[in-house]
Design a protein around this motif. Structure first.
Motif, PDB file in Angstrom:
ATOM      1  N   ARG A 373      20.095  30.628   2.240  1.00 16.61           N
ATOM      2  CA  ARG A 373      21.090  29.550   2.274  1.00 16.61           C
ATOM      3  C   ARG A 373      21.944  29.646   3.525  1.00 16.61           C
ATOM      4  O   ARG A 373      22.208  28.643   4.199  1.00 16.61           O
ATOM      5  CB  ARG A 373      21.978  29.595   1.024  1.00 16.61           C
ATOM      6  CG  ARG A 373      21.231  29.321  -0.274  1.00 16.61           C
ATOM      7  CD  ARG A 373      22.201  29.046  -1.419  1.00 16.61           C
ATOM      8  NE  ARG A 373      23.156  30.123  -1.638  1.00 16.61           N
ATOM      9  CZ  ARG A 373      22.919  31.200  -2.394  1.00 16.61           C
ATOM     10  NH1 ARG A 373      21.731  31.361  -2.964  1.00 16.61           N
ATOM     11  NH2 ARG A 373      23.861  32.115  -2.565  1.00 16.61           N
ATOM     12  N   TYR A 377      22.688  27.135   6.826  1.00 20.16           N
ATOM     13  CA  TYR A 377      24.001  26.709   7.325  1.00 20.16           C
ATOM     14  C   TYR A 377      24.137  26.979   8.826  1.00 20.16           C
ATOM     15  O   TYR A 377      24.591  26.133   9.607  1.00 20.16           O
ATOM     16  CB  TYR A 377      25.131  27.446   6.596  1.00 20.16           C
ATOM     17  CG  TYR A 377      25.157  27.321   5.101  1.00 20.16           C
ATOM     18  CD1 TYR A 377      24.702  26.172   4.443  1.00 20.16           C
ATOM     19  CD2 TYR A 377      25.643  28.369   4.307  1.00 20.16           C
ATOM     20  CE1 TYR A 377      24.734  26.078   3.057  1.00 20.16           C
ATOM     21  CE2 TYR A 377      25.683  28.280   2.929  1.00 20.16           C
ATOM     22  CZ  TYR A 377      25.235  27.139   2.304  1.00 20.16           C
ATOM     23  OH  TYR A 377      25.268  27.059   0.934  1.00 20.16           O
ATOM     24  N   ARG A 388      26.783  21.425   5.259  1.00 16.29           N
ATOM     25  CA  ARG A 388      27.397  21.245   3.942  1.00 16.29           C
ATOM     26  C   ARG A 388      27.028  22.440   3.073  1.00 16.29           C
ATOM     27  O   ARG A 388      25.849  22.755   2.909  1.00 16.29           O
ATOM     28  CB  ARG A 388      26.912  19.944   3.310  1.00 16.29           C
ATOM     29  CG  ARG A 388      27.528  19.641   1.950  1.00 16.29           C
ATOM     30  CD  ARG A 388      26.990  18.315   1.400  1.00 16.29           C
ATOM     31  NE  ARG A 388      27.538  18.002   0.090  1.00 16.29           N
ATOM     32  CZ  ARG A 388      28.702  17.407  -0.119  1.00 16.29           C
ATOM     33  NH1 ARG A 388      29.441  17.046   0.922  1.00 16.29           N
ATOM     34  NH2 ARG A 388      29.134  17.157  -1.344  1.00 16.29           N
ATOM     35  N   GLU A 390      26.606  24.867  -0.262  1.00 20.29           N
ATOM     36  CA  GLU A 390      26.263  24.749  -1.672  1.00 20.29           C
ATOM     37  C   GLU A 390      27.436  25.229  -2.534  1.00 20.29           C
ATOM     38  O   GLU A 390      28.196  26.125  -2.141  1.00 20.29           O
ATOM     39  CB  GLU A 390      25.019  25.593  -1.984  1.00 20.29           C
ATOM     40  CG  GLU A 390      23.778  25.212  -1.197  1.00 20.29           C
ATOM     41  CD  GLU A 390      23.192  23.893  -1.643  1.00 20.29           C
ATOM     42  OE1 GLU A 390      23.532  23.442  -2.771  1.00 20.29           O
ATOM     43  OE2 GLU A 390      22.409  23.308  -0.871  1.00 20.29           O
ATOM     44  N   GLU A 391      27.561  24.625  -3.718  1.00 20.58           N
ATOM     45  CA  GLU A 391      28.676  24.955  -4.615  1.00 20.58           C
ATOM     46  C   GLU A 391      28.717  26.447  -4.927  1.00 20.58           C
ATOM     47  O   GLU A 391      29.791  27.041  -5.002  1.00 20.58           O
ATOM     48  CB  GLU A 391      28.554  24.154  -5.917  1.00 20.58           C
ATOM     49  CG  GLU A 391      28.758  22.656  -5.755  1.00 20.58           C
ATOM     50  CD  GLU A 391      30.200  22.287  -5.448  1.00 20.58           C
ATOM     51  OE1 GLU A 391      31.102  23.091  -5.778  1.00 20.58           O
ATOM     52  OE2 GLU A 391      30.424  21.208  -4.876  1.00 20.58           O
ATOM     53  N   GLU A 392      27.547  27.080  -5.090  1.00 22.12           N
ATOM     54  CA  GLU A 392      27.530  28.489  -5.494  1.00 22.12           C
ATOM     55  C   GLU A 392      28.090  29.421  -4.418  1.00 22.12           C
ATOM     56  O   GLU A 392      28.471  30.556  -4.717  1.00 22.12           O
ATOM     57  CB  GLU A 392      26.112  28.916  -5.851  1.00 22.12           C
ATOM     58  CG  GLU A 392      25.111  28.848  -4.717  1.00 22.12           C
ATOM     59  CD  GLU A 392      23.684  29.078  -5.179  1.00 22.12           C
ATOM     60  OE1 GLU A 392      23.403  30.176  -5.714  1.00 22.12           O
ATOM     61  OE2 GLU A 392      22.876  28.158  -5.021  1.00 22.12           O
ATOM     62  N   ASP A 393      28.159  28.940  -3.166  1.00 16.94           N
ATOM     63  CA  ASP A 393      28.674  29.780  -2.077  1.00 16.94           C
ATOM     64  C   ASP A 393      30.157  29.542  -1.793  1.00 16.94           C
ATOM     65  O   ASP A 393      30.758  30.285  -1.011  1.00 16.94           O
ATOM     66  CB  ASP A 393      27.871  29.536  -0.798  1.00 16.94           C
ATOM     67  CG  ASP A 393      26.440  30.017  -0.916  1.00 16.94           C
ATOM     68  OD1 ASP A 393      26.238  31.100  -1.489  1.00 16.94           O
ATOM     69  OD2 ASP A 393      25.531  29.310  -0.450  1.00 16.94           O
ATOM     70  N   LEU A 394      30.750  28.515  -2.423  1.00 15.64           N
ATOM     71  CA  LEU A 394      32.140  28.176  -2.112  1.00 15.64           C
ATOM     72  C   LEU A 394      33.143  29.282  -2.462  1.00 15.64           C
ATOM     73  O   LEU A 394      34.071  29.524  -1.680  1.00 15.64           O
ATOM     74  CB  LEU A 394      32.526  26.868  -2.792  1.00 15.64           C
ATOM     75  CG  LEU A 394      31.864  25.606  -2.211  1.00 15.64           C
ATOM     76  CD1 LEU A 394      32.311  24.366  -2.973  1.00 15.64           C
ATOM     77  CD2 LEU A 394      32.178  25.459  -0.721  1.00 15.64           C
ATOM     78  N   THR A 398      35.408  30.589   0.479  1.00 12.86           N
ATOM     79  CA  THR A 398      36.848  30.353   0.356  1.00 12.86           C
ATOM     80  C   THR A 398      37.627  31.618   0.665  1.00 12.86           C
ATOM     81  O   THR A 398      38.683  31.588   1.305  1.00 12.86           O
ATOM     82  CB  THR A 398      37.185  29.848  -1.055  1.00 12.86           C
ATOM     83  OG1 THR A 398      36.502  28.606  -1.283  1.00 12.86           O
ATOM     84  CG2 THR A 398      38.684  29.626  -1.220  1.00 12.86           C
ATOM     85  N   ASP A 418      36.360  19.329   2.117  1.00 17.98           N
ATOM     86  CA  ASP A 418      35.691  19.798   0.908  1.00 17.98           C
ATOM     87  C   ASP A 418      34.756  20.957   1.261  1.00 17.98           C
ATOM     88  O   ASP A 418      35.209  21.992   1.701  1.00 17.98           O
ATOM     89  CB  ASP A 418      34.943  18.653   0.224  1.00 17.98           C
ATOM     90  CG  ASP A 418      35.898  17.557  -0.242  1.00 17.98           C
ATOM     91  OD1 ASP A 418      37.028  17.911  -0.626  1.00 17.98           O
ATOM     92  OD2 ASP A 418      35.531  16.375  -0.206  1.00 17.98           O
ATOM     93  N   ASN A 419      33.456  20.753   1.125  1.00 15.35           N
ATOM     94  CA  ASN A 419      32.512  21.837   1.422  1.00 15.35           C
ATOM     95  C   ASN A 419      31.678  21.535   2.666  1.00 15.35           C
ATOM     96  O   ASN A 419      30.561  22.024   2.806  1.00 15.35           O
ATOM     97  CB  ASN A 419      31.600  22.095   0.224  1.00 15.35           C
ATOM     98  CG  ASN A 419      30.860  20.841  -0.230  1.00 15.35           C
ATOM     99  OD1 ASN A 419      31.201  19.737   0.170  1.00 15.35           O
ATOM    100  ND2 ASN A 419      29.863  21.024  -1.066  1.00 15.35           N
ATOM    101  N   THR A 420      32.226  20.750   3.592  1.00 15.45           N
ATOM    102  CA  THR A 420      31.511  20.383   4.813  1.00 15.45           C
ATOM    103  C   THR A 420      32.312  20.777   6.043  1.00 15.45           C
ATOM    104  O   THR A 420      33.520  20.525   6.123  1.00 15.45           O
ATOM    105  CB  THR A 420      31.238  18.866   4.854  1.00 15.45           C
ATOM    106  OG1 THR A 420      30.445  18.508   3.720  1.00 15.45           O
ATOM    107  CG2 THR A 420      30.495  18.476   6.121  1.00 15.45           C
TER     108      THR A 420
END
Length: 456
Positions: A373, A377, A388, A390-394, A398, A418-420
């Motif tokens: 992943r 990126y 962008r 993935e939710e699992e990496d946020l 963060t 957001d996540n981008t």
């Protein structure tokens, strides 16, 4: 479009040692003694998946040079004895046959690059022997991309004509610098007339893309000498230009120990060399592709950038992403998408392994799901300037990456929404730094043992 440089304080802040991101994870994190049986299995699986879709890419390392360029950090073998050519090719082709046994179908060669060393050290006849030996039991993709690195002093009309007949359309000349004082101190005496003739010859034969490699930060370079070098280069208007930062690593490259450190441009002085050259190139119509690379607007690399088709691998930016890059020869690197390996770096050890019927792999790395992943990126940031997450990496990002991103956003380097993450125009200069902010191996690891070249 505004090409003004960012403020000097920002440039100096981010001019820190970071990877060039031709892979992720980067080479220092690969594991010595990588299991060759695991690699053979992974290669065979990847070949079966990719070959019928888009073919494969080949990188062939030809390590010989007749003289030592003291700035060079590449894997090379210095000799004037050309009898070494045939022995090397015989061993390399034996390695190719070993890989062919792992392929359950005829390989489709989409991309092929001859790198070095000095590939044009080899005679035209021997280069033809090498290429025809590989292609005789292969299929050539209709949109093939065949390229070679050449030395302006020894790339002859015969080389170019033979290579063109074999399907080569791209050539990269190592120009580095046109100043005589700089050439003397780096032991690369190369009259500009040789560069000019080699370029004319390539275009006359039919090559459609000529690249020049240039280096800033070499000993004795000044802003005036860079201006003179770039001015001469612009007279020939190469299709692509790679404008690299000189990496002073004398603990790796013994030839660099011949330099007096006081002769090397440092700090703001070195930054001025890059910014001067970059401005001249862009004022002359070249497009800034990304890390170190420039191209004319109608050149394939620039078109691929506009169409979001760029890819980045060990050869730099490319318009092809076959999903499988096989490296042949001493020190070559292979990329199977899910794993990397590198061959033996010492010629004697490479010969010993192949002649014993063993794959000459000396280290490698199998990617985890997280690695895959984050490789995506980093590749997207390097090529498109946007990714962008993935939710699992946020949660992880963060904690460890977003604080740096917020600082960069305040400095006008990127936008975080957001996540981008999206680089700004100014942020293109800091692409390696942005990638480093999500390099989990770099952030978690013992960075004291890893030394990279500076970002700018």
């Amino acid at each position: 479009m505004n090409y003004d440089a960012p403020e000097p304080s920002l440039l100096l802040k981010y001019d820190q040692p970071v990877p060039r991101y031709t892979s992720y994870p980067t080479v220092p994190w690969w594991q010595p003694g990588f299991d060759k049986e695991v690699w053979k299995k992974l290669f065979a699986e990847r070949f079966h998946q990719q070959n019928h879709i888009n073919g494969i890419s080949l990188y062939i390392h030809l390590p010989f040079c007749e003289s030592l360029c003291t700035y060079c950090g590449c894997n090379k073998k210095i000799t004037t004895n050309h009898s070494v050519e045939q022995e090397y090719l015989n061993v390399l082709l034996k390695e190719w046959k070993m890989y062919r046994k792992l392929m359950k179908q005829t390989p489709v060669i989409h991309e092929l690059h001859l790198g070095g060393g000095t590939p044009t050290f080899f005679s035209p006849a021997n280069l033809e022997f090498l290429i025809t030996s590989i292609l005789k039991d292969s299929v050539v993709h209709p949109n093939r991309q065949f390229s070679i690195e050449g030395h302006p002093n020894n790339t002859t009309q015969a080389h170019l004509a033979r290579l063109y007949k074999l399907g080569f359309r791209r050539i990269s000349y190592g120009v580095q610098d046109n100043d005589e004082n700089v050439q003397r101190i780096i032991n690369r005496i190369q009259p500009f007339s040789n560069v000019e003739q080699a370029t004319i010859n390539a275009r006359k034969v039919g090559f459609t893309s000529v690249n020049f490699d240039l280096i800033y930060g070499l000993p004795l370079q000044t802003v005036d000498s860079i201006k003179a070098t770039i001015s001469k280069v612009l007279e020939l208007r190469p299709d692509r230009i790679a404008f690299y930062s000189y990496a002073h690593v004398p603990w790796v490259s013994k030839g660099q120990r011949l330099f007096d450190v006081s002769d090397l441009p440092q700090g703001e002085e070195k930054l001025d060399l890059y910014l001067t050259g970059r401005k001249m190139l862009m004022d002359s119509g070249y497009v800034d592709i990304g890390m170190d690379h420039f191209a004319l607007p109608d050149e394939e690399l620039a078109l691929a950038k506009n169409e979001h088709r760029l890819h980045r691998n060990f050869m730099g930016y490319t318009t092809q992403n076959t999903g499988l890059l096989l490296g042949l020869g001493v020190s070559s690197i292979s990329d199977a998408g899910i794993a990397y390996v590198q061959n033996e770096k010492k010629l004697a050890e490479y010969y010993k392994a192949v002649l014993a019927g063993e794959f000459p792999v000396t280290k490698g790395y199998a990617l985890t799901a997280e690695d895959a992943r984050f490789r995506k990126y980093i590749t997207e940031l390097a090529c498109d300037g946007r990714t962008r997450f993935e939710e699992e990496d946020l949660p992880l990002l963060t904690d460890v990456s977003f604080p740096a991103f917020r600082d960069m956003e305040a400095e006008g380097i990127l936008n975080l929404e957001d996540n981008t993450v999206t680089l700004t125009e100014k942020g293109g200069l800091f692409r390696r730094n942005v990638c480093a902010a999500i390099d989990m191996h770099l952030l978690r690891g013992n960075t004291d043992r890893v030394i990279y070249s500076k970002a700018i």
